[in-house]
Write an enzyme that holds these catalytic residues in place. Structure first.
Site, PDB file in Angstrom:
ATOM      1  N   GLY A   1     -16.707 -17.537  10.244  1.00  9.84           N
ATOM      2  CA  GLY A   1     -15.572 -17.027   9.469  1.00  9.84           C
ATOM      3  C   GLY A   1     -14.902 -18.152   8.691  1.00  9.84           C
ATOM      4  O   GLY A   1     -13.707 -18.118   8.407  1.00  9.84           O
TER       5      GLY A   1
ATOM      6  N   GLY B   1     -12.618 -17.628   5.547  1.00  5.48           N
ATOM      7  CA  GLY B   1     -11.420 -16.795   5.674  1.00  5.48           C
ATOM      8  C   GLY B   1     -10.153 -17.630   5.770  1.00  5.48           C
ATOM      9  O   GLY B   1     -10.202 -18.859   5.749  1.00  5.48           O
ATOM     10  N   ARG B   2      -9.012 -16.944   5.872  1.00  5.04           N
ATOM     11  CA  ARG B   2      -7.723 -17.654   5.958  1.00  5.04           C
ATOM     12  C   ARG B   2      -7.685 -18.587   7.170  1.00  5.04           C
ATOM     13  O   ARG B   2      -7.314 -19.751   7.064  1.00  5.04           O
ATOM     14  CB  ARG B   2      -6.566 -16.644   6.040  1.00  5.04           C
TER      15      ARG B   2
ATOM     16  N   GLY C   1     -11.171 -16.190  18.420  1.00  3.50           N
ATOM     17  CA  GLY C   1      -9.823 -15.935  17.922  1.00  3.50           C
ATOM     18  C   GLY C   1      -9.720 -14.584  17.244  1.00  3.50           C
ATOM     19  O   GLY C   1      -8.630 -14.062  17.019  1.00  3.50           O
ATOM     20  N   THR C   2     -10.888 -14.023  16.926  1.00  2.68           N
ATOM     21  CA  THR C   2     -10.929 -12.707  16.268  1.00  2.68           C
ATOM     22  C   THR C   2     -10.223 -11.659  17.124  1.00  2.68           C
ATOM     23  O   THR C   2     -10.348 -11.676  18.348  1.00  2.68           O
ATOM     24  CB  THR C   2     -12.410 -12.304  16.060  1.00  2.68           C
TER      25      THR C   2
ATOM     26  N   ALA D   1      -8.482 -15.451  23.005  1.00  2.00           N
ATOM     27  CA  ALA D   1      -7.018 -15.476  22.909  1.00  2.00           C
ATOM     28  C   ALA D   1      -6.585 -14.754  21.637  1.00  2.00           C
ATOM     29  O   ALA D   1      -7.072 -15.078  20.554  1.00  2.00           O
ATOM     30  CB  ALA D   1      -6.508 -16.916  22.887  1.00  2.00           C
TER      31      ALA D   1
ATOM     32  N   ASN E   1      -3.866 -15.158  20.346  1.00  2.00           N
ATOM     33  CA  ASN E   1      -2.964 -16.058  19.631  1.00  2.00           C
ATOM     34  C   ASN E   1      -3.072 -17.447  20.265  1.00  2.00           C
ATOM     35  O   ASN E   1      -2.889 -17.584  21.470  1.00  2.00           O
ATOM     36  CB  ASN E   1      -1.528 -15.543  19.719  1.00  2.00           C
TER      37      ASN E   1
ATOM     38  N   HIS F   1       2.903  -8.701   9.730  1.00  2.00           N
ATOM     39  CA  HIS F   1       1.874  -9.591   9.197  1.00  2.00           C
ATOM     40  C   HIS F   1       1.683  -9.336   7.700  1.00  2.00           C
ATOM     41  O   HIS F   1       2.085  -8.298   7.177  1.00  2.00           O
ATOM     42  CB  HIS F   1       0.537  -9.382   9.917  1.00  2.00           C
TER      43      HIS F   1
ATOM     44  N   LYS G   1      -3.982  -8.178   6.353  1.00  2.00           N
ATOM     45  CA  LYS G   1      -4.482  -8.096   7.739  1.00  2.00           C
ATOM     46  C   LYS G   1      -5.178  -6.753   7.963  1.00  2.00           C
ATOM     47  O   LYS G   1      -4.680  -5.709   7.542  1.00  2.00           O
ATOM     48  CB  LYS G   1      -3.336  -8.267   8.744  1.00  2.00           C
TER      49      LYS G   1
ATOM     50  N   THR H   1      -1.864  -9.926  19.342  1.00  2.00           N
ATOM     51  CA  THR H   1      -0.723 -10.489  20.077  1.00  2.00           C
ATOM     52  C   THR H   1       0.225  -9.384  20.533  1.00  2.00           C
ATOM     53  O   THR H   1       0.703  -9.392  21.677  1.00  2.00           O
ATOM     54  CB  THR H   1       0.008 -11.506  19.180  1.00  2.00           C
TER      55      THR H   1
HETATM   56  P1  NAD Z   1     -10.075 -13.168   6.722  1.00  2.00           P
HETATM   57  O1  NAD Z   1     -10.375 -11.765   6.321  1.00  2.00           O
HETATM   58  O2  NAD Z   1      -9.307 -14.036   5.791  1.00  2.00           O
HETATM   59  O3  NAD Z   1     -11.441 -13.948   7.045  1.00  2.00           O
HETATM   60  C1  NAD Z   1     -12.477 -13.385   7.784  1.00  2.00           C
HETATM   61  C2  NAD Z   1     -13.725 -14.227   7.637  1.00  2.00           C
HETATM   62  O4  NAD Z   1     -14.743 -13.654   8.474  1.00  2.00           O
HETATM   63  C3  NAD Z   1     -14.313 -14.265   6.228  1.00  2.00           C
HETATM   64  O5  NAD Z   1     -14.809 -15.572   6.027  1.00  2.00           O
HETATM   65  C4  NAD Z   1     -15.475 -13.264   6.269  1.00  2.00           C
HETATM   66  O6  NAD Z   1     -16.541 -13.642   5.419  1.00  2.00           O
HETATM   67  C5  NAD Z   1     -15.910 -13.392   7.713  1.00  2.00           C
HETATM   68  N1  NAD Z   1     -16.524 -12.153   8.217  1.00  2.00           N
HETATM   69  C6  NAD Z   1     -16.067 -10.880   8.063  1.00  2.00           C
HETATM   70  N2  NAD Z   1     -16.922 -10.007   8.649  1.00  2.00           N
HETATM   71  C7  NAD Z   1     -17.887 -10.752   9.203  1.00  2.00           C
HETATM   72  C8  NAD Z   1     -19.054 -10.436   9.918  1.00  2.00           C
HETATM   73  N3  NAD Z   1     -19.372  -9.158  10.223  1.00  2.00           N
HETATM   74  N4  NAD Z   1     -19.830 -11.478  10.342  1.00  2.00           N
HETATM   75  C9  NAD Z   1     -19.496 -12.767  10.080  1.00  2.00           C
HETATM   76  N5  NAD Z   1     -18.407 -13.129   9.366  1.00  2.00           N
HETATM   77  C10 NAD Z   1     -17.629 -12.126   8.934  1.00  2.00           C
HETATM   78  O7  NAD Z   1      -9.339 -13.040   8.136  1.00  2.00           O
HETATM   79  P2  NAD Z   1      -8.378 -14.126   8.854  1.00  2.00           P
HETATM   80  O8  NAD Z   1      -6.978 -13.882   8.451  1.00  2.00           O
HETATM   81  O9  NAD Z   1      -8.971 -15.489   8.703  1.00  2.00           O
HETATM   82  O10 NAD Z   1      -8.497 -13.631  10.364  1.00  2.00           O
HETATM   83  C11 NAD Z   1      -9.741 -13.610  11.012  1.00  2.00           C
HETATM   84  C12 NAD Z   1      -9.550 -13.046  12.420  1.00  2.00           C
HETATM   85  O11 NAD Z   1      -8.737 -13.948  13.200  1.00  2.00           O
HETATM   86  C13 NAD Z   1      -8.819 -11.700  12.444  1.00  2.00           C
HETATM   87  O12 NAD Z   1      -9.371 -10.902  13.474  1.00  2.00           O
HETATM   88  C14 NAD Z   1      -7.384 -12.095  12.786  1.00  2.00           C
HETATM   89  O13 NAD Z   1      -6.648 -11.063  13.406  1.00  2.00           O
HETATM   90  C15 NAD Z   1      -7.654 -13.230  13.752  1.00  2.00           C
HETATM   91  N6  NAD Z   1      -6.529 -14.176  13.935  1.00  2.00           N
HETATM   92  C16 NAD Z   1      -6.396 -14.691  15.179  1.00  2.00           C
HETATM   93  C17 NAD Z   1      -5.432 -15.637  15.426  1.00  2.00           C
HETATM   94  C18 NAD Z   1      -5.340 -16.237  16.810  1.00  2.00           C
HETATM   95  O14 NAD Z   1      -4.516 -17.149  17.049  1.00  2.00           O
HETATM   96  N7  NAD Z   1      -6.175 -15.769  17.766  1.00  2.00           N
HETATM   97  C19 NAD Z   1      -4.573 -16.059  14.404  1.00  2.00           C
HETATM   98  C20 NAD Z   1      -4.750 -15.533  13.133  1.00  2.00           C
HETATM   99  C21 NAD Z   1      -5.747 -14.585  12.902  1.00  2.00           C
END
Ligand code: NAD
Length: 251
Positions: free
Chosen positions: A11, A14-15, A78-79, A102, A104, A135, A139, A146
């Site tokens: 990932g 992504g952000r 983290g997903t 986790a 978060n 959020h 999102k 969380t």
């Molecule tokens: P985003 O949409 O900006 O990025 C997602 C990334 O995953 C992209 O690079 C995309 O290409 C990739 N992706 C999507 N589907 C995929 C697949 N099937 N296989 C492989 N890669 C794939 O999302 P984000 O804001 O970066 O958030 C990603 C995840 O992290 C979300 O589930 C979000 O809720 C979670 N998150 C967790 C925490 C934490 O502390 N645990 C904090 C923030 C976000």
């Protein structure tokens, strides 16, 4: 000097992936050696890494778990937004590899989990518990992982059942609020990184516990800390509370 822990980041574009790439150079003892995105096969790069860090999409988790299990590599997830079936497959994978899961990775939110349990126990059944999260507009899952964990903590402390007793938003002629209910409300808009408030409301007074994340850097640093921590651990499903060395009252 011990060698840096070599990370495969899933990932990466992504952000959160970008936040981790930004944070990694200033974190001693950890190095991002490979990046993957949608359409890539984790098995291609896994042999050259010590640990996999996944911030992608719930639908990617099965494949990431399978690749890590096959290669015998630890995993940091983290997903969020996993279905019950996806979550139970993560638990099954943790029988053969160490996994940190986790919702978060910030220290502050892990303090909020602890405080929520303590406040719930201190205030008792006379206080209604409602959880509000906000959020950014992009999102994809709701409520946030969380907020779900906060609701689980509240349920555990009250002897309630998440599936039965958590109300997600309310609409229509809903009648009086049952005392044995936890409300969860998801707000979406703008570029909010992540706000969570747990409200304890009784007749005549209200307590609110709020955490606001202003930068994804806090999650990124926590996830990299988890990646270093999990290498060499025995197979099990770990939480961020384990990584932080807290006696885990929020699980
Ligand atoms: P985003 O949409 O900006 O990025 C997602 C990334 O995953 C992209 O690079 C995309 O290409 C990739 N992706 C999507 N589907 C995929 C697949 N099937 N296989 C492989 N890669 C794939 O999302 P984000 O804001 O970066 O958030 C990603 C995840 O992290 C979300 O589930 C979000 O809720 C979670 N998150 C967790 C925490 C934490 O502390 N645990 C904090 C923030 C976000």
């Amino acid at each position: 000097m011990t060698a840096a822990v070599r990370v495969l980041l899933v990932g990466a574009s992504g952000r959160m992936g970008r936040a981790i790439l930004d944070a990694a150079p200033s974190q001693a003892g950890v190095e991002i050696v490979a990046q993957q995105n949608r359409g890539d096969d984790s098995r291609d790069a896994i042999s050259d890494c010590d640990v996999v860090v996944d911030f992608s999409h719930a639908d990617a988790t099965d494949a990431v778990c399978a690749a890590c299990t096959e290669a015998g590599r630890p995993l940091v997830i983290g997903t969020t937004g996993h279905s019950a079936e996806q979550a139970s497959r993560v638990s099954r994978a943790a029988a053969s590899i160490p996994i940190v899961l986790a919702p978060n990775f910030s220290v502050g939110v892990n303090a909020l989990f602890w405080l929520t349990r303590k406040a719930s126990e201190m205030l008792g059944d006379g206080f209604d518990i409602e959880i509000v999260e906000m959020h950014h507009r992009l999102k994809k899952d709701a409520p946030s992982g969380t907020a779900k964990r906060l609701a689980e903590v509240a349920c555990e402390s009250r002897g309630l059942d998440y599936e039965r007793d958590v109300a997600h938003g309310r609409t229509g002629l809903i009648g009086e609020r049952p005392s044995n209910q936890i409300g969860v409300h998801a707000i979406r808009g703008g570029d909010v990184v992540g706000d969570h408030t747990v409200i304890f409301a009784s007749s005549g007074e209200r307590v609110e516990l709020t955490h606001k994340a202003s930068s994804r850097g806090t999650f990124a640093v926590g996830a990299l800390r988890a990646a270093q921590w999990v290498v060499g651990r025995p197979p099990a499903l770990y939480s961020m509370q384990d990584v932080l060395g807290l006696n885990d009252p929020a699980r």
